[in-house]
Enzyme design. Sequence first.
Site, PDB file in Angstrom:
ATOM      1  N   LYS A  33     -74.412 -32.940  33.144  1.00 24.51           N
ATOM      2  CA  LYS A  33     -75.884 -33.031  34.169  1.00 24.51           C
ATOM      3  C   LYS A  33     -76.725 -34.079  34.030  1.00 24.51           C
ATOM      4  O   LYS A  33     -77.579 -34.164  33.428  1.00 24.51           O
ATOM      5  CB  LYS A  33     -76.857 -31.722  34.644  1.00 24.51           C
ATOM      6  CG  LYS A  33     -77.298 -31.842  35.624  1.00 24.51           C
ATOM      7  CD  LYS A  33     -78.789 -30.239  35.380  1.00 24.51           C
ATOM      8  CE  LYS A  33     -80.260 -31.382  34.859  1.00 24.51           C
ATOM      9  NZ  LYS A  33     -81.330 -30.604  34.904  1.00 24.51           N
ATOM     10  N   ASP A  60     -78.028 -34.080  39.382  1.00 27.27           N
ATOM     11  CA  ASP A  60     -79.121 -33.022  39.512  1.00 27.27           C
ATOM     12  C   ASP A  60     -80.372 -33.662  40.901  1.00 27.27           C
ATOM     13  O   ASP A  60     -81.593 -33.432  39.753  1.00 27.27           O
ATOM     14  CB  ASP A  60     -79.318 -32.389  39.577  1.00 27.27           C
ATOM     15  CG  ASP A  60     -80.419 -30.836  39.390  1.00 27.27           C
ATOM     16  OD1 ASP A  60     -80.334 -30.381  40.320  1.00 27.27           O
ATOM     17  OD2 ASP A  60     -80.884 -30.690  38.438  1.00 27.27           O
ATOM     18  N   LYS A  62     -82.093 -32.930  43.664  1.00 27.81           N
ATOM     19  CA  LYS A  62     -82.914 -31.948  44.260  1.00 27.81           C
ATOM     20  C   LYS A  62     -83.107 -32.997  45.400  1.00 27.81           C
ATOM     21  O   LYS A  62     -84.360 -32.752  45.352  1.00 27.81           O
ATOM     22  CB  LYS A  62     -84.026 -31.593  43.553  1.00 27.81           C
ATOM     23  CG  LYS A  62     -83.279 -30.840  42.697  1.00 27.81           C
ATOM     24  CD  LYS A  62     -84.398 -30.369  41.568  1.00 27.81           C
ATOM     25  CE  LYS A  62     -83.565 -29.068  40.696  1.00 27.81           C
ATOM     26  NZ  LYS A  62     -83.127 -30.079  39.694  1.00 27.81           N
ATOM     27  N   ASP A  65     -86.459 -34.064  51.936  1.00 30.58           N
ATOM     28  CA  ASP A  65     -87.350 -34.870  52.783  1.00 30.58           C
ATOM     29  C   ASP A  65     -87.067 -34.900  54.121  1.00 30.58           C
ATOM     30  O   ASP A  65     -86.239 -34.057  54.538  1.00 30.58           O
ATOM     31  CB  ASP A  65     -86.783 -36.550  52.538  1.00 30.58           C
ATOM     32  CG  ASP A  65     -88.169 -37.084  52.465  1.00 30.58           C
ATOM     33  OD1 ASP A  65     -88.508 -36.935  53.383  1.00 30.58           O
ATOM     34  OD2 ASP A  65     -88.434 -37.995  51.411  1.00 30.58           O
ATOM     35  N   THR A  69     -83.955 -39.518  56.017  1.00 33.28           N
ATOM     36  CA  THR A  69     -84.356 -39.922  54.595  1.00 33.28           C
ATOM     37  C   THR A  69     -83.289 -39.366  53.932  1.00 33.28           C
ATOM     38  O   THR A  69     -82.061 -39.761  52.806  1.00 33.28           O
ATOM     39  CB  THR A  69     -85.978 -39.298  53.903  1.00 33.28           C
ATOM     40  OG1 THR A  69     -86.085 -40.582  54.774  1.00 33.28           O
ATOM     41  CG2 THR A  69     -85.501 -39.871  52.995  1.00 33.28           C
ATOM     42  N   THR A 124     -85.572 -22.134  38.973  1.00 30.06           N
ATOM     43  CA  THR A 124     -85.838 -21.008  37.442  1.00 30.06           C
ATOM     44  C   THR A 124     -86.826 -20.612  37.152  1.00 30.06           C
ATOM     45  O   THR A 124     -86.526 -20.413  36.419  1.00 30.06           O
ATOM     46  CB  THR A 124     -84.514 -21.418  37.091  1.00 30.06           C
ATOM     47  OG1 THR A 124     -84.362 -22.257  36.481  1.00 30.06           O
ATOM     48  CG2 THR A 124     -83.145 -20.769  37.931  1.00 30.06           C
ATOM     49  N   ARG A 216     -81.317 -27.240  26.408  1.00 28.60           N
ATOM     50  CA  ARG A 216     -81.474 -27.346  25.058  1.00 28.60           C
ATOM     51  C   ARG A 216     -80.775 -26.538  23.486  1.00 28.60           C
ATOM     52  O   ARG A 216     -81.278 -26.252  22.904  1.00 28.60           O
ATOM     53  CB  ARG A 216     -83.361 -26.875  25.545  1.00 28.60           C
ATOM     54  CG  ARG A 216     -83.974 -28.354  26.438  1.00 28.60           C
ATOM     55  CD  ARG A 216     -85.342 -27.621  26.181  1.00 28.60           C
ATOM     56  NE  ARG A 216     -85.238 -26.752  27.839  1.00 28.60           N
ATOM     57  CZ  ARG A 216     -86.756 -26.515  28.140  1.00 28.60           C
ATOM     58  NH1 ARG A 216     -87.403 -27.183  27.766  1.00 28.60           N
ATOM     59  NH2 ARG A 216     -86.133 -26.107  29.685  1.00 28.60           N
TER      60      ARG A 216
END
Length: 239
Positions: A33, A60, A62, A65, A69, A124, A216
């Site tokens: 990602k 990713d 996101k 708009d 756009t 999340t 992580r």
Amino acid sequence: MKPEERIIVALDVPDEQSAIALVDQLPQVGFWKVGLELFTSTGPRILELLKSRNKRIFLDLKFDDIPNTVAGACRSAARYGVDLLTIHTTCGRDALKAATEAAQSGAAQVGLKPPKLIAITLLTSISARQLAFDLKIPLELPEYILEMALLAKETGVDGAVCSPQEVAQLRDTCGNDFLLVCPGVRPIWADMGDQKRSLTPAQAMQAGADYLVIGRPITAASDPGLAWQSISEELTAIA
């Protein structure tokens, strides 16, 4: 897919050098990602580097708009040959439709397979309390997420990003052809960090997730390779 092919490792690092070091450290990872921080730092060069190593890419960014756009952004992103691409459902029905059409046309212009467009239902990191009191949304959290996923499906979007706790409901309602991508997945031995609605990898997969986005717990582990192996074995055990 093999269980380990369902894991997307989050390349949440600040620069190209750190990204390549991590990719080289985890050669067994086939799907990465790339988010806002890394893409803003490196631009499309990081995508080219990942493609040169035959890696799959979840871009990713996101997008959120006005229709024109987000359509332009999706058209451009599709030309990079990424596999998954995110857009917020909150940009609305018209923008979601425009984004879907633009991603397909952008990929066609360069002879590539279009990316799967994945809608963000709710981050999340947001809890039910924050949804109600901070964002002033009058719906219960599961109901809100379901409505966002249904909007995405109705407009031709390929799937949705949701927390593991909403997967079962969305799978039952949206069907097996609707991709469900789950960030916020945490092995039982990992710190929760800023995730508010989490499950373990095995629980998320059993609930019906197609892909798990894990950062992580793998990338910040003292031994990332061992962390990856542990999660892969957890998923293989339930396959």
